[in-house]
Design a protein around this motif. Sequence first.
Motif, PDB file in Angstrom:
ATOM      1  N   ARG A 259      -1.493   4.832  -6.805  1.00  0.00           N
ATOM      2  CA  ARG A 259      -1.371   4.153  -5.508  1.00  0.00           C
ATOM      3  C   ARG A 259      -0.764   2.758  -5.681  1.00  0.00           C
ATOM      4  NH1 ARG A 259      -4.288   0.383  -3.420  1.00  0.00           N
ATOM      5  NH2 ARG A 259      -6.105   0.677  -4.794  1.00  0.00           N
ATOM      6  N   GLU A 260      -1.284   2.021  -6.643  1.00  0.00           N
ATOM      7  CA  GLU A 260      -0.778   0.666  -6.880  1.00  0.00           C
ATOM      8  C   GLU A 260       0.661   0.691  -7.389  1.00  0.00           C
ATOM      9  OE1 GLU A 260      -3.682  -0.943  -9.535  1.00  0.00           O
ATOM     10  OE2 GLU A 260      -5.022  -1.597  -7.906  1.00  0.00           O
ATOM     11  N   ALA A 261       1.005   1.725  -8.173  1.00  0.00           N
ATOM     12  CA  ALA A 261       2.374   1.846  -8.683  1.00  0.00           C
ATOM     13  C   ALA A 261       3.374   2.057  -7.545  1.00  0.00           C
ATOM     14  CB  ALA A 261       2.464   2.996  -9.682  1.00  0.00           C
ATOM     15  N   LYS A 262       2.920   2.687  -6.468  1.00  0.00           N
ATOM     16  CA  LYS A 262       3.785   2.920  -5.303  1.00  0.00           C
ATOM     17  C   LYS A 262       3.690   1.778  -4.295  1.00  0.00           C
ATOM     18  CE  LYS A 262       4.295   7.018  -3.546  1.00  0.00           C
ATOM     19  NZ  LYS A 262       5.687   7.295  -3.986  1.00  0.00           N
TER      20      LYS A 262
ATOM     21  N   THR B   2      -3.430   2.142   3.703  1.00  0.00           N
ATOM     22  CA  THR B   2      -2.228   2.953   3.922  1.00  0.00           C
ATOM     23  C   THR B   2      -2.461   4.397   3.487  1.00  0.00           C
ATOM     24  OG1 THR B   2      -0.831   1.005   3.540  1.00  0.00           O
ATOM     25  CG2 THR B   2       0.240   3.163   3.438  1.00  0.00           C
ATOM     26  N   LEU B   3      -3.060   4.569   2.307  1.00  0.00           N
ATOM     27  CA  LEU B   3      -3.351   5.920   1.813  1.00  0.00           C
ATOM     28  C   LEU B   3      -4.350   6.624   2.728  1.00  0.00           C
ATOM     29  CD1 LEU B   3      -3.093   8.132  -0.324  1.00  0.00           C
ATOM     30  CD2 LEU B   3      -4.858   6.972  -1.662  1.00  0.00           C
ATOM     31  N   ALA B   4      -5.351   5.885   3.166  1.00  0.00           N
ATOM     32  CA  ALA B   4      -6.374   6.465   4.040  1.00  0.00           C
ATOM     33  C   ALA B   4      -5.775   6.969   5.345  1.00  0.00           C
ATOM     34  CB  ALA B   4      -7.464   5.427   4.326  1.00  0.00           C
ATOM     35  N   GLU B   5      -4.864   6.216   5.915  1.00  0.00           N
ATOM     36  CA  GLU B   5      -4.243   6.605   7.188  1.00  0.00           C
ATOM     37  C   GLU B   5      -3.415   7.869   7.044  1.00  0.00           C
ATOM     38  OE1 GLU B   5      -2.064   3.161   8.327  1.00  0.00           O
ATOM     39  OE2 GLU B   5      -3.837   2.066   9.071  1.00  0.00           O
TER      40      GLU B   5
ATOM     41  N   ILE C 109      -3.984  10.399   5.034  1.00  0.00           N
ATOM     42  CA  ILE C 109      -4.806  11.605   4.837  1.00  0.00           C
ATOM     43  C   ILE C 109      -5.967  11.662   5.843  1.00  0.00           C
ATOM     44  CG2 ILE C 109      -4.254  11.935   2.401  1.00  0.00           C
ATOM     45  CD1 ILE C 109      -6.732  10.409   1.649  1.00  0.00           C
ATOM     46  N   TYR C 110      -5.904  10.755   6.844  1.00  0.00           N
ATOM     47  CA  TYR C 110      -6.854  10.763   7.972  1.00  0.00           C
ATOM     48  C   TYR C 110      -8.311  10.599   7.541  1.00  0.00           C
ATOM     49  CZ  TYR C 110      -2.652  12.621  10.175  1.00  0.00           C
ATOM     50  OH  TYR C 110      -1.365  12.798  10.601  1.00  0.00           O
ATOM     51  N   VAL C 111      -8.544   9.633   6.663  1.00  0.00           N
ATOM     52  CA  VAL C 111      -9.908   9.267   6.282  1.00  0.00           C
ATOM     53  C   VAL C 111     -10.040   7.749   6.409  1.00  0.00           C
ATOM     54  CG1 VAL C 111     -10.166  11.193   4.674  1.00  0.00           C
ATOM     55  CG2 VAL C 111      -9.318   9.000   3.821  1.00  0.00           C
ATOM     56  N   THR C 112     -11.234   7.244   6.174  1.00  0.00           N
ATOM     57  CA  THR C 112     -11.438   5.797   6.247  1.00  0.00           C
ATOM     58  C   THR C 112     -11.051   5.136   4.925  1.00  0.00           C
ATOM     59  OG1 THR C 112     -13.729   5.941   5.473  1.00  0.00           O
ATOM     60  CG2 THR C 112     -13.359   6.133   7.845  1.00  0.00           C
ATOM     61  N   ARG C 113     -10.796   3.827   4.995  1.00  0.00           N
ATOM     62  CA  ARG C 113     -10.496   3.089   3.766  1.00  0.00           C
ATOM     63  C   ARG C 113     -11.687   3.122   2.815  1.00  0.00           C
ATOM     64  NH1 ARG C 113     -11.759  -1.066   1.224  1.00  0.00           N
ATOM     65  NH2 ARG C 113     -13.244  -1.706   2.815  1.00  0.00           N
ATOM     66  N   GLN C 114     -12.900   3.125   3.394  1.00  0.00           N
ATOM     67  CA  GLN C 114     -14.112   3.178   2.570  1.00  0.00           C
ATOM     68  C   GLN C 114     -14.172   4.464   1.746  1.00  0.00           C
ATOM     69  OE1 GLN C 114     -13.983   2.273   5.721  1.00  0.00           O
ATOM     70  NE2 GLN C 114     -14.789   0.182   5.780  1.00  0.00           N
ATOM     71  N   ALA C 115     -13.672   5.569   2.339  1.00  0.00           N
ATOM     72  CA  ALA C 115     -13.660   6.851   1.616  1.00  0.00           C
ATOM     73  C   ALA C 115     -12.749   6.760   0.391  1.00  0.00           C
ATOM     74  CB  ALA C 115     -13.202   7.975   2.533  1.00  0.00           C
ATOM     75  N   VAL C 116     -11.567   6.179   0.579  1.00  0.00           N
ATOM     76  CA  VAL C 116     -10.635   6.011  -0.544  1.00  0.00           C
ATOM     77  C   VAL C 116     -11.254   5.115  -1.610  1.00  0.00           C
ATOM     78  CG1 VAL C 116      -8.372   5.126  -1.241  1.00  0.00           C
ATOM     79  CG2 VAL C 116      -8.612   6.366   0.920  1.00  0.00           C
ATOM     80  N   SER C 117     -11.918   4.052  -1.171  1.00  0.00           N
ATOM     81  CA  SER C 117     -12.571   3.129  -2.103  1.00  0.00           C
ATOM     82  C   SER C 117     -13.639   3.838  -2.925  1.00  0.00           C
ATOM     83  CB  SER C 117     -13.199   1.961  -1.331  1.00  0.00           C
ATOM     84  OG  SER C 117     -13.886   1.090  -2.204  1.00  0.00           O
TER      85      SER C 117
ATOM     86  N   LYS D  77      -3.518  16.865  -0.815  1.00  0.00           N
ATOM     87  CA  LYS D  77      -2.770  15.955   0.057  1.00  0.00           C
ATOM     88  C   LYS D  77      -2.491  14.637  -0.647  1.00  0.00           C
ATOM     89  CE  LYS D  77      -4.571  17.758   4.441  1.00  0.00           C
ATOM     90  NZ  LYS D  77      -5.400  17.451   5.644  1.00  0.00           N
ATOM     91  N   ILE D  78      -3.513  14.140  -1.371  1.00  0.00           N
ATOM     92  CA  ILE D  78      -3.345  12.889  -2.115  1.00  0.00           C
ATOM     93  C   ILE D  78      -2.251  13.048  -3.164  1.00  0.00           C
ATOM     94  CG2 ILE D  78      -4.473  11.278  -3.699  1.00  0.00           C
ATOM     95  CD1 ILE D  78      -7.119  11.905  -2.264  1.00  0.00           C
ATOM     96  N   ALA D  79      -2.264  14.188  -3.864  1.00  0.00           N
ATOM     97  CA  ALA D  79      -1.250  14.448  -4.888  1.00  0.00           C
ATOM     98  C   ALA D  79       0.153  14.467  -4.284  1.00  0.00           C
ATOM     99  CB  ALA D  79      -1.543  15.773  -5.584  1.00  0.00           C
ATOM    100  N   GLN D  80       0.289  15.070  -3.115  1.00  0.00           N
ATOM    101  CA  GLN D  80       1.593  15.129  -2.443  1.00  0.00           C
ATOM    102  C   GLN D  80       2.071  13.734  -2.059  1.00  0.00           C
ATOM    103  OE1 GLN D  80       0.892  17.789   0.824  1.00  0.00           O
ATOM    104  NE2 GLN D  80       0.972  19.637  -0.451  1.00  0.00           N
ATOM    105  N   ILE D  81       1.169  12.923  -1.517  1.00  0.00           N
ATOM    106  CA  ILE D  81       1.531  11.573  -1.085  1.00  0.00           C
ATOM    107  C   ILE D  81       1.913  10.700  -2.279  1.00  0.00           C
ATOM    108  CG2 ILE D  81       0.610   9.444  -0.037  1.00  0.00           C
ATOM    109  CD1 ILE D  81      -1.124  11.303   1.744  1.00  0.00           C
ATOM    110  N   LEU D  82       1.195  10.862  -3.391  1.00  0.00           N
ATOM    111  CA  LEU D  82       1.467  10.064  -4.590  1.00  0.00           C
ATOM    112  C   LEU D  82       2.564  10.673  -5.451  1.00  0.00           C
ATOM    113  CD1 LEU D  82      -2.211   9.143  -5.588  1.00  0.00           C
ATOM    114  CD2 LEU D  82      -0.558   7.777  -4.300  1.00  0.00           C
ATOM    115  N   GLU D  83       3.093  11.846  -4.994  1.00  0.00           N
ATOM    116  CA  GLU D  83       4.227  12.518  -5.631  1.00  0.00           C
ATOM    117  C   GLU D  83       3.931  12.905  -7.078  1.00  0.00           C
ATOM    118  OE1 GLU D  83       7.454   9.784  -5.063  1.00  0.00           O
ATOM    119  OE2 GLU D  83       7.821  10.479  -3.014  1.00  0.00           O
ATOM    120  N   VAL D  84       2.779  13.539  -7.266  1.00  0.00           N
ATOM    121  CA  VAL D  84       2.421  14.095  -8.570  1.00  0.00           C
ATOM    122  C   VAL D  84       1.870  15.502  -8.330  1.00  0.00           C
ATOM    123  CG1 VAL D  84       1.922  11.874  -9.643  1.00  0.00           C
ATOM    124  CG2 VAL D  84       0.097  13.100  -8.456  1.00  0.00           C
ATOM    125  N   SER D  85       1.747  16.282  -9.398  1.00  0.00           N
ATOM    126  CA  SER D  85       1.144  17.607  -9.272  1.00  0.00           C
ATOM    127  C   SER D  85      -0.374  17.465  -9.225  1.00  0.00           C
ATOM    128  CB  SER D  85       1.562  18.506 -10.431  1.00  0.00           C
ATOM    129  OG  SER D  85       0.959  18.055 -11.634  1.00  0.00           O
TER     130      SER D  85
END
Length: 285
Positions: free
Chosen positions: A11-14, A20-23, A25-33, A49-57
């Motif tokens: 996430r930080e590399a991107k 931003t990531l939470a929005e 994948i439709y979750v709260t920022r607290q969930a990502v944290s 979904k997270i893998a797709q957004i971060l462009e990794v397998s």
Amino acid sequence: MEFGEKVKSLREAKGMTQQTLAEQIYVTRQAVSRWECGARFPDLLTAKKIAQILEVSIDELVSGEELKEKMEKEPVLARPAENILQTILYTVGASAYLLMCIFSVFSHIPNGNYAHDITTKITATSLSITGSYLICLIIFTIGLILSGGNRLTPKITGRLMAAPYFVLPLSILIPYVNTTLKLGGHIDILSWFPDILPPFIAAVYILLYFQVKERRFPCFLVLLICILSLGNTAYIYCRTLPTRTDMGKAVGSVHALGRLVIPLLLGYQAYILDKKRKVACSPIR
């Protein structure tokens, strides 16, 4: 590197924030944290979904063994909609057995027409029945509290769901032994064994199903236990209904409701857990 650390690093590399990531994948920022610090783990669909957004397998993001380990520590019904339904069922069960405890206590007090339907004498039989109601009330109350806090892991769920099936044999055995001894008869094991053994076996299997990982115990057998329990409750209720008074019918309906909630809740939890274990045990692509 664990899942949370990988997500944070990618996430930080991107140049993305947790918000931003939470929005996306439709979750709260607290969930990502919580995911990134390792306090929680998302379900497999969310991980994809997270893998797709971060462009990794998905293989780069999470290993099969890590998924299995995290899943056994997470609530069986982790998704909000699933957990809400579970909480509702625990609430219904707790309410039903609270009413049964109240009915049972007041049944020992002569009270007009109500006393004609239920005995007012305190006996070993009545005490064992009241005790079984109280234990079920405690079970459902604990389940309700833990479900509300989303803390019902597979192990805790298995213990709670097996407990009523352990209680049932005792509520049958104590009255039988008490009545037999009073009449001066001989306690014939074969006469009560068919009533005691099935629920006891069911309780042991339920415990093993939820405690043992990797789908070693088939889910369909738990579902079969649920179907048989539902059928038995419906049969007893319909058979005894015509002989009851209006008050007796009300009490019988509440009792039937409490007994019906147990297999419904058990079947729901077992089915969801089997789906999660099936995904965890299958190759991740």
